[in-house]
Design an enzyme around this catalytic site. Structure first.
Site, PDB file in Angstrom:
ATOM      1  N   THR A  48      -2.064 -14.309  -9.759  1.00 30.45           N
ATOM      2  CA  THR A  48      -1.595 -15.685  -9.524  1.00 30.45           C
ATOM      3  C   THR A  48      -0.557 -16.131 -10.566  1.00 30.45           C
ATOM      4  OG1 THR A  48      -3.736 -16.156  -8.529  1.00 30.45           O
ATOM      5  CG2 THR A  48      -2.382 -18.066  -9.105  1.00 30.45           C
ATOM      6  N   HIS A  68      -4.301 -18.216 -17.163  1.00 32.69           N
ATOM      7  CA  HIS A  68      -5.526 -18.979 -16.844  1.00 32.69           C
ATOM      8  C   HIS A  68      -6.769 -18.109 -16.921  1.00 32.69           C
ATOM      9  CE1 HIS A  68      -4.288 -17.062 -13.120  1.00 32.69           C
ATOM     10  NE2 HIS A  68      -5.544 -17.141 -12.732  1.00 32.69           N
ATOM     11  N   GLU A  69      -6.622 -16.860 -17.442  1.00 33.54           N
ATOM     12  CA  GLU A  69      -7.778 -15.961 -17.522  1.00 33.54           C
ATOM     13  C   GLU A  69      -7.982 -15.658 -18.999  1.00 33.54           C
ATOM     14  OE1 GLU A  69      -8.240 -13.076 -14.057  1.00 33.54           O
ATOM     15  OE2 GLU A  69      -8.267 -11.648 -15.707  1.00 33.54           O
ATOM     16  N   CYS A  98     -16.875 -31.645 -13.804  1.00 31.23           N
ATOM     17  CA  CYS A  98     -17.198 -32.869 -14.554  1.00 31.23           C
ATOM     18  C   CYS A  98     -18.655 -33.258 -14.395  1.00 31.23           C
ATOM     19  CB  CYS A  98     -16.281 -34.016 -14.119  1.00 31.23           C
ATOM     20  SG  CYS A  98     -16.714 -34.723 -12.496  1.00 31.23           S
ATOM     21  N   CYS A 101     -18.257 -36.262 -10.306  1.00 33.95           N
ATOM     22  CA  CYS A 101     -17.454 -36.682  -9.152  1.00 33.95           C
ATOM     23  C   CYS A 101     -18.191 -36.358  -7.839  1.00 33.95           C
ATOM     24  CB  CYS A 101     -16.073 -36.017  -9.187  1.00 33.95           C
ATOM     25  SG  CYS A 101     -16.082 -34.274  -8.731  1.00 33.95           S
ATOM     26  N   CYS A 104     -18.573 -32.594  -7.443  1.00 39.78           N
ATOM     27  CA  CYS A 104     -19.558 -31.957  -8.330  1.00 39.78           C
ATOM     28  C   CYS A 104     -20.986 -32.310  -7.932  1.00 39.78           C
ATOM     29  CB  CYS A 104     -19.311 -32.379  -9.777  1.00 39.78           C
ATOM     30  SG  CYS A 104     -17.924 -31.528 -10.544  1.00 39.78           S
ATOM     31  N   CYS A 176     -11.281 -15.752 -14.378  1.00 37.74           N
ATOM     32  CA  CYS A 176     -10.730 -15.778 -13.016  1.00 37.74           C
ATOM     33  C   CYS A 176     -11.184 -14.582 -12.179  1.00 37.74           C
ATOM     34  CB  CYS A 176      -9.206 -15.883 -13.005  1.00 37.74           C
ATOM     35  SG  CYS A 176      -8.608 -16.059 -11.304  1.00 37.74           S
ATOM     36  N   ARG A 374      -6.352  -4.818 -14.611  1.00 40.25           N
ATOM     37  CA  ARG A 374      -6.076  -5.938 -15.503  1.00 40.25           C
ATOM     38  C   ARG A 374      -5.502  -5.443 -16.829  1.00 40.25           C
ATOM     39  NH1 ARG A 374      -6.026  -9.252 -11.867  1.00 40.25           N
ATOM     40  NH2 ARG A 374      -7.180 -11.204 -11.859  1.00 40.25           N
TER      41      ARG A 374
HETATM   42  N1  LIG Z   1      -8.891 -18.015  -4.470  1.00 39.58           N
HETATM   43  C1  LIG Z   1      -8.983 -17.798  -5.777  1.00 39.58           C
HETATM   44  O1  LIG Z   1      -9.749 -18.471  -6.488  1.00 39.58           O
HETATM   45  C2  LIG Z   1      -8.182 -16.710  -6.397  1.00 39.58           C
HETATM   46  C3  LIG Z   1      -7.217 -16.045  -5.701  1.00 39.58           C
HETATM   47  N2  LIG Z   1      -6.521 -15.016  -6.263  1.00 39.58           N
HETATM   48  C4  LIG Z   1      -5.588 -14.323  -5.406  1.00 39.58           C
HETATM   49  O2  LIG Z   1      -6.282 -13.175  -4.901  1.00 39.58           O
HETATM   50  C5  LIG Z   1      -5.347 -12.125  -4.624  1.00 39.58           C
HETATM   51  C6  LIG Z   1      -5.784 -10.858  -5.357  1.00 39.58           C
HETATM   52  O3  LIG Z   1      -5.669 -11.024  -6.752  1.00 39.58           O
HETATM   53  P1  LIG Z   1      -5.707  -9.745  -7.713  1.00 39.58           P
HETATM   54  O4  LIG Z   1      -6.884  -8.897  -7.395  1.00 39.58           O
HETATM   55  O5  LIG Z   1      -5.510 -10.253  -9.084  1.00 39.58           O
HETATM   56  O6  LIG Z   1      -4.373  -9.025  -7.226  1.00 39.58           O
HETATM   57  P2  LIG Z   1      -3.921  -7.504  -7.186  1.00 39.58           P
HETATM   58  O7  LIG Z   1      -2.461  -7.522  -6.937  1.00 39.58           O
HETATM   59  O8  LIG Z   1      -4.447  -6.783  -8.364  1.00 39.58           O
HETATM   60  O9  LIG Z   1      -4.694  -6.928  -5.904  1.00 39.58           O
HETATM   61  C7  LIG Z   1      -4.244  -7.048  -4.603  1.00 39.58           C
HETATM   62  C8  LIG Z   1      -4.450  -5.715  -3.912  1.00 39.58           C
HETATM   63  O10 LIG Z   1      -4.140  -5.837  -2.532  1.00 39.58           O
HETATM   64  C9  LIG Z   1      -3.385  -4.701  -2.152  1.00 39.58           C
HETATM   65  N3  LIG Z   1      -2.604  -5.007  -0.942  1.00 39.58           N
HETATM   66  C10 LIG Z   1      -1.404  -5.629  -0.837  1.00 39.58           C
HETATM   67  N4  LIG Z   1      -1.048  -5.713   0.459  1.00 39.58           N
HETATM   68  C11 LIG Z   1      -2.046  -5.158   1.185  1.00 39.58           C
HETATM   69  C12 LIG Z   1      -2.256  -4.934   2.570  1.00 39.58           C
HETATM   70  N5  LIG Z   1      -1.350  -5.311   3.458  1.00 39.58           N
HETATM   71  N6  LIG Z   1      -3.409  -4.336   2.955  1.00 39.58           N
HETATM   72  C13 LIG Z   1      -4.320  -3.927   2.050  1.00 39.58           C
HETATM   73  N7  LIG Z   1      -4.165  -4.096   0.707  1.00 39.58           N
HETATM   74  C14 LIG Z   1      -3.047  -4.701   0.298  1.00 39.58           C
HETATM   75  C15 LIG Z   1      -2.511  -4.436  -3.365  1.00 39.58           C
HETATM   76  O11 LIG Z   1      -1.958  -3.160  -3.334  1.00 39.58           O
HETATM   77  P3  LIG Z   1      -0.601  -2.868  -4.173  1.00 39.58           P
HETATM   78  O12 LIG Z   1      -0.987  -2.961  -5.605  1.00 39.58           O
HETATM   79  O13 LIG Z   1      -0.245  -1.498  -3.735  1.00 39.58           O
HETATM   80  O14 LIG Z   1       0.383  -3.920  -3.756  1.00 39.58           O
HETATM   81  C16 LIG Z   1      -3.554  -4.602  -4.463  1.00 39.58           C
HETATM   82  O15 LIG Z   1      -4.329  -3.438  -4.642  1.00 39.58           O
HETATM   83  C17 LIG Z   1      -3.988 -12.667  -5.057  1.00 39.58           C
HETATM   84  O16 LIG Z   1      -3.361 -13.239  -3.923  1.00 39.58           O
HETATM   85  C18 LIG Z   1      -4.345 -13.761  -6.060  1.00 39.58           C
HETATM   86  O17 LIG Z   1      -3.303 -14.701  -6.190  1.00 39.58           O
HETATM   87  C19 LIG Z   1      -6.796 -14.569  -7.522  1.00 39.58           C
HETATM   88  C20 LIG Z   1      -7.755 -15.186  -8.257  1.00 39.58           C
HETATM   89  C21 LIG Z   1      -8.464 -16.363  -7.806  1.00 39.58           C
HETATM   90  N1  LIG Z   2      -0.872 -23.871  -6.210  1.00 42.93           N
HETATM   91  C1  LIG Z   2      -0.920 -23.165  -4.955  1.00 42.93           C
HETATM   92  C2  LIG Z   2      -2.299 -22.653  -4.652  1.00 42.93           C
HETATM   93  C3  LIG Z   2      -2.837 -21.748  -5.709  1.00 42.93           C
HETATM   94  C4  LIG Z   2      -4.286 -21.476  -5.455  1.00 42.93           C
HETATM   95  O1  LIG Z   2      -4.722 -21.386  -4.331  1.00 42.93           O
HETATM   96  N2  LIG Z   2      -5.034 -21.325  -6.513  1.00 42.93           N
HETATM   97  C5  LIG Z   2      -6.425 -20.929  -6.412  1.00 42.93           C
HETATM   98  C6  LIG Z   2      -6.779 -20.215  -7.638  1.00 42.93           C
HETATM   99  S1  LIG Z   2      -5.835 -18.781  -7.816  1.00 42.93           S
HETATM  100  C7  LIG Z   2      -6.344 -18.120  -9.222  1.00 42.93           C
HETATM  101  O2  LIG Z   2      -5.890 -17.121  -9.635  1.00 42.93           O
HETATM  102  C8  LIG Z   2      -7.376 -22.114  -6.335  1.00 42.93           C
HETATM  103  O3  LIG Z   2      -8.510 -22.058  -6.753  1.00 42.93           O
HETATM  104  N3  LIG Z   2      -6.967 -23.166  -5.779  1.00 42.93           N
HETATM  105  C9  LIG Z   2      -7.777 -24.350  -5.669  1.00 42.93           C
HETATM  106  C10 LIG Z   2      -7.150 -25.474  -6.444  1.00 42.93           C
HETATM  107  O4  LIG Z   2      -7.699 -26.580  -6.428  1.00 42.93           O
HETATM  108  O5  LIG Z   2      -6.122 -25.224  -7.090  1.00 42.93           O
HETATM  109  C11 LIG Z   2      -0.448 -24.044  -3.799  1.00 42.93           C
HETATM  110  O6  LIG Z   2      -0.159 -25.214  -4.044  1.00 42.93           O
HETATM  111  O7  LIG Z   2      -0.363 -23.499  -2.687  1.00 42.93           O
HETATM  112 ZN   LIG Z   3      -6.400 -15.900 -11.366  1.00 43.27          ZN
HETATM  113 ZN   LIG Z   4     -16.289 -33.164 -10.783  1.00 43.95          ZN
END
Ligand SMILES: NC(=O)C1=CN([C@@H]2O[C@H](COP(=O)(O)OP(=O)(O)OC[C@H]3O[C@@H](n4cnc5c(N)ncnc54)[C@H](OP(=O)(O)O)[C@@H]3O)[C@@H](O)[C@H]2O)C=CC1
Ligand SMILES: N[C@@H](CCC(=O)N[C@@H](CSC=O)C(=O)NCC(=O)O)C(=O)O
Ligand SMILES: [Zn+2]
Ligand SMILES: [Zn+2]
Length: 381
Positions: A48, A68-69, A98, A101, A104, A176, A374
């Protein structure tokens, strides 16, 4: 004694989308009421951070301090802070808690609303920044954390104290990636023994989903990734099968057809950990009719939308999302740290690269290579 005084330190500043970070001296103001100043010891780079630096995040604003990690030690606290004190070992929380809210207190979500609006604008809850560069220009905060600075200021609701026995160079990953994937499996989806699971994307987030599915005793844990280099990791974390859609499908077969074929009609749970909207659709459509649930974790670029035939939902498939794994950071981090210290939760295994802070741009490059899960940065080097 630095409490109450501005601190000069090194930070990696994102001045412009798509450009390398500038490692330079900045000034970090003291924490105001209900704020905490933390000496960041270690921070990993999450996908991210790269996504926001690339310019495709609608909330991405510059100049800012990303990251953020991260984990560190409380240097000083502002008036009214009761949850942490100087010397505490802490993890920064981009999903605040918090405990007061509507969100929470609902027990339905971890999405605290207390600081979200100002966090999304890159400022502290009073609408201002604690960071300035040497020209006196303010620098924006990021995700309420900004861990790519040797000192940062967080809202008190965005910080959790942890057992000082936990090594900060490892447990920064609980800020994260590991928490997000593991929580998405055991909390958001609440997968159960015997369930079938497919995980798209074998990065830290996806492999942490795998870890959660294994802990719960899922019967099939299928990892889908385009890169064969991820296969050994997938198996190590608990996958029962690995599919590379670029080479493991029959002529004309889609990944959805393959998954439906090998799971007697589809999966109980699927997880998108890629941020690719076509993958999100595939993940939903690979779910079993009547009850299959697909959890979106990946973050897609500005302007991207998901689509499917409404019939997919009419016939009982469910689309859900998960942020920070549904984990309430201040209430539940302690449990994750204990699981890690007791050897029940893998964290160290995700750290494939270690670098000094001055090498941060190389750490962003690492993310694009198949051999990296990582990179952990040592902020003192
Ligand atoms: N919702 C949340 O709270 C959070 C969301 N995220 C999001 O989660 C996702 C994963 O994060 P992270 O693990 O750090 O990222 P990484 O880039 O380490 O992992 C993503 C993986 O997906 C693979 N990939 C890409 N395209 C495809 C496809 N079409 N089919 C199958 N595999 C594919 C990548 O391969 P390759 O390396 O070959 O491209 C890679 O191995 C990101 O979008 C990140 O922004 C992260 C943290 C928190
Ligand atoms: N800012 C983006 C959205 C980014 C996003 O979805 N962030 C995740 C965490 S990703 C961590 O690595 C998330 O938890 N979102 C919830 C939140 O409240 O931010 C956009 O505006 O599209
Ligand atoms: Zn993250
Ligand atoms: Zn709260």
């Amino acid at each position: 004694m630095s409490a109450g005084e501005p601190i000069k330190c090194i930070a990696a500043v994102a001045y412009e989308a798509g450009k390398p970070l500038t490692v330079e001296e900045i000034t970090v103001d003291p924490p105001k009421a209900h704020e905490v100043r933390v000496k960041i010891e270690y921070s990993a780079v999450c996908h991210t951070d790269a996504y926001t630096l690339s310019g495709v995040d609608p909330e991405g604003a510059f100049p800012s301090i990303l990251g953020h990690e991260g984990a560190g030690i409380v240097e000083s606290v502002g008036e009214g802070v009761t949850n942490v004190k100087p010397g505490d070992h802490v993890i920064a929380l981009y999903t605040a808690e918090c405990k007061e809210c509507k969100f929470c207190t609902s027990n339905k979500t971890n999405l605290c609303s207390s600081v979200r609006a100002t966090q999304g604008k890159g400022v502290m809850p009073d609408g201002t920044s604690r960071f300035h560069n040497s020209k006196g220009e303010p620098l924006l905060h990021f995700m309420g954390c900004s861990t790519f600075s040797q000192y940062t200021v967080l809202a008190d609701v965005s910080v959790v104290a942890i057992d000082p026995e936990a090594p900060l160079e490892k447990v920064c990953l609980l800020g994260c990636g590991v928490t997000t994937g593991y929580g998405a499996a055991i909390k958001t989806a609440n997968v159960q023994k015997g369930d079938t699971v497919a995980v798209f994307g074998a990065g830290t987030v996806g492999l942490s989903v795998v870890q959660g599915a294994k802990v719960r005793g899922c019967s099939k844990i299928i990892v889908v990734d385009l890169n064969d280099q991820k296969k050994d990791w997938a198996i190590e974390f608990g996958a029962t099968e690995f599919i590379n859609p670029t080479k493991d499908l029959k002529d004309g077969q889609t990944i959805v057809e393959k998954l439906v074929e090998i799971t007697d009609g589809g999966l109980d749970f699927t997880f998108d950990c890629t941020g690719n909207t076509q993958v999100m659709r595939d993940a939903l459509e690979a779910c079993h009719k009547g009850w299959g649930q697909s959890i979106i974790i990946g973050v897609a670029a500005a302007g991207k939308e998901i689509s499917t035939r409404p019939f997919q939902l009419v016939t009982g498939r469910v689309w859900k999302g998960s942020a920070f794994g549904g984990i309430k950071g201040r209430s539940e981090m302690d449990g994750l740290i204990s699981d890690y210290l007791d050897g029940k939760l893998k964290v160290d295994e995700f750290i494939t690269h270690k670098r000094g802070f001055s090498d941060i741009n190389a750490a962003f490059e690492d993310l694009h290579h198949g051999d990296c899960l990582r990179t952990v940065l040592n902020l003192s080097k």
